[in-house]
Design an enzyme around this catalytic site. Structure first.
Site, PDB file in Angstrom:
ATOM      1  N   HIS A   1      -6.941 -12.509  46.770  1.00  0.00           N
ATOM      2  CA  HIS A   1      -6.382 -11.685  45.368  1.00  0.00           C
ATOM      3  C   HIS A   1      -6.741 -10.073  46.347  1.00  0.00           C
ATOM      4  O   HIS A   1      -5.787  -8.883  46.176  1.00  0.00           O
ATOM      5  CB  HIS A   1      -6.414 -11.823  44.242  1.00  0.00           C
ATOM      6  CG  HIS A   1      -5.582 -13.340  43.972  1.00  0.00           C
ATOM      7  ND1 HIS A   1      -6.020 -14.217  43.249  1.00  0.00           N
ATOM      8  CD2 HIS A   1      -4.179 -13.949  43.589  1.00  0.00           C
ATOM      9  CE1 HIS A   1      -5.224 -15.575  43.106  1.00  0.00           C
ATOM     10  NE2 HIS A   1      -4.189 -14.930  43.884  1.00  0.00           N
TER      11      HIS A   1
ATOM     12  N   LYS B   1       2.271 -23.192  30.111  1.00  0.00           N
ATOM     13  CA  LYS B   1       1.121 -23.788  31.130  1.00  0.00           C
ATOM     14  C   LYS B   1      -0.537 -22.776  30.515  1.00  0.00           C
ATOM     15  O   LYS B   1      -0.422 -22.430  30.807  1.00  0.00           O
ATOM     16  CB  LYS B   1       1.860 -23.205  32.483  1.00  0.00           C
ATOM     17  CG  LYS B   1       1.281 -24.161  33.306  1.00  0.00           C
ATOM     18  CD  LYS B   1       2.152 -23.228  34.952  1.00  0.00           C
ATOM     19  CE  LYS B   1       0.858 -22.839  36.441  1.00  0.00           C
ATOM     20  NZ  LYS B   1       1.416 -22.295  37.066  1.00  0.00           N
TER      21      LYS B   1
ATOM     22  N   ARG C   1      -1.229 -16.496  53.910  1.00  0.00           N
ATOM     23  CA  ARG C   1      -2.203 -16.757  54.499  1.00  0.00           C
ATOM     24  C   ARG C   1      -2.366 -17.952  55.378  1.00  0.00           C
ATOM     25  O   ARG C   1      -2.776 -17.962  56.417  1.00  0.00           O
ATOM     26  CB  ARG C   1      -2.798 -17.830  53.193  1.00  0.00           C
ATOM     27  CG  ARG C   1      -3.544 -17.144  52.183  1.00  0.00           C
ATOM     28  CD  ARG C   1      -4.326 -18.147  50.907  1.00  0.00           C
ATOM     29  NE  ARG C   1      -3.223 -18.970  50.629  1.00  0.00           N
ATOM     30  CZ  ARG C   1      -2.929 -19.458  49.211  1.00  0.00           C
ATOM     31  NH1 ARG C   1      -3.911 -19.313  48.207  1.00  0.00           N
ATOM     32  NH2 ARG C   1      -1.910 -19.314  49.317  1.00  0.00           N
TER      33      ARG C   1
ATOM     34  N   SER D   1      -6.848 -19.796  43.942  1.00  0.00           N
ATOM     35  CA  SER D   1      -7.648 -20.232  42.240  1.00  0.00           C
ATOM     36  C   SER D   1      -7.593 -22.168  41.901  1.00  0.00           C
ATOM     37  O   SER D   1      -8.072 -22.709  42.084  1.00  0.00           O
ATOM     38  CB  SER D   1      -6.648 -19.916  41.762  1.00  0.00           C
ATOM     39  OG  SER D   1      -6.347 -18.444  41.655  1.00  0.00           O
TER      40      SER D   1
END
Ligand code: PNS
Length: 165
Positions: free
Chosen positions: A21, A45, A94, A132
């Site tokens: 990030h 969440k 990515r 993450s």
């Protein structure tokens, strides 16, 4: 040259912010006059870090950049951007799998608001496997993630895992 002030949005959950990030944030901050980092606020969440912790970590990792604004949003990202005069969404890609997913999001966002463009920045190859979720997964097995996250995040992750012992 009468150049327009350019604003862009890099949005995500950032639970937590990773070196991947941060690489995109640093590069995008050189392209745009202002880069907003939109932290998704979803009280339903449950993440590893709560909203305030995620924002604090982003703040401390980006304090060397002077054109960053950290904001929270809920609801549709394009609605936030429209209301705040932002015409560009930045996404890091990515892999081929990312391209497929990101293209779908870009098309949907374009359908929702054709005035907002998405631009893709290819992730630095050395960060191309970082996410993450994977970091959180390997951490449950006490893996060393020091090359994958900023130092502040590493400290926060260690505190979290100590708290769980
Ligand atoms: O960290 P992530 O999962 O890559 O972030 C994805 C995020 C938050 C950018 C995306 O899920 C999003 O924009 N959510 C807000 C709701 C929305 O606008 N959904 C439509 C996306 S096409």
């Amino acid at each position: 040259m009468n150049r327009k002030f350019t604003k862009a949005m890099f949005a995500g959950s950032f639970d937590p912010i990773t070196n991947g990030h941060l690489d995109i944030i640093c590069r995008a901050s050189k392209i745009f006059d202002e880069l907003q980092i939109g932290v998704l606020h979803n009280p339903n969440k449950k993440g590893l870090f709560n909203f305030d912790e995620r924002v604090e970590l982003i703040k401390s990792c980006t304090s060397h950049l002077d054109n960053i604004k950290i904001v929270s949003f809920d609801g549709l990202l394009v609605d936030y951007c429209h209301a705040n005069d932002i015409c560009t969404l930045v996404r890091g890609v990515r892999s081929e799998a990312d391209v497929n997913y990101e293209l779908q999001m870009a098309h949907m966002n374009r359908e929702l608001n054709p005035e907002i463009e998405t631009i893709f920045l290819p992730t630095n190859t050395k960060y191309s496997f970082i996410s993450s979720s994977l970091i959180k997964e390997v951490l449950t097995f006490d893996a060393d993630v020091k090359n994958l996250v900023p130092e502040q995040v590493l400290i926060a992750l260690k505190k979290k895992s100590k708290g769980r012992e």
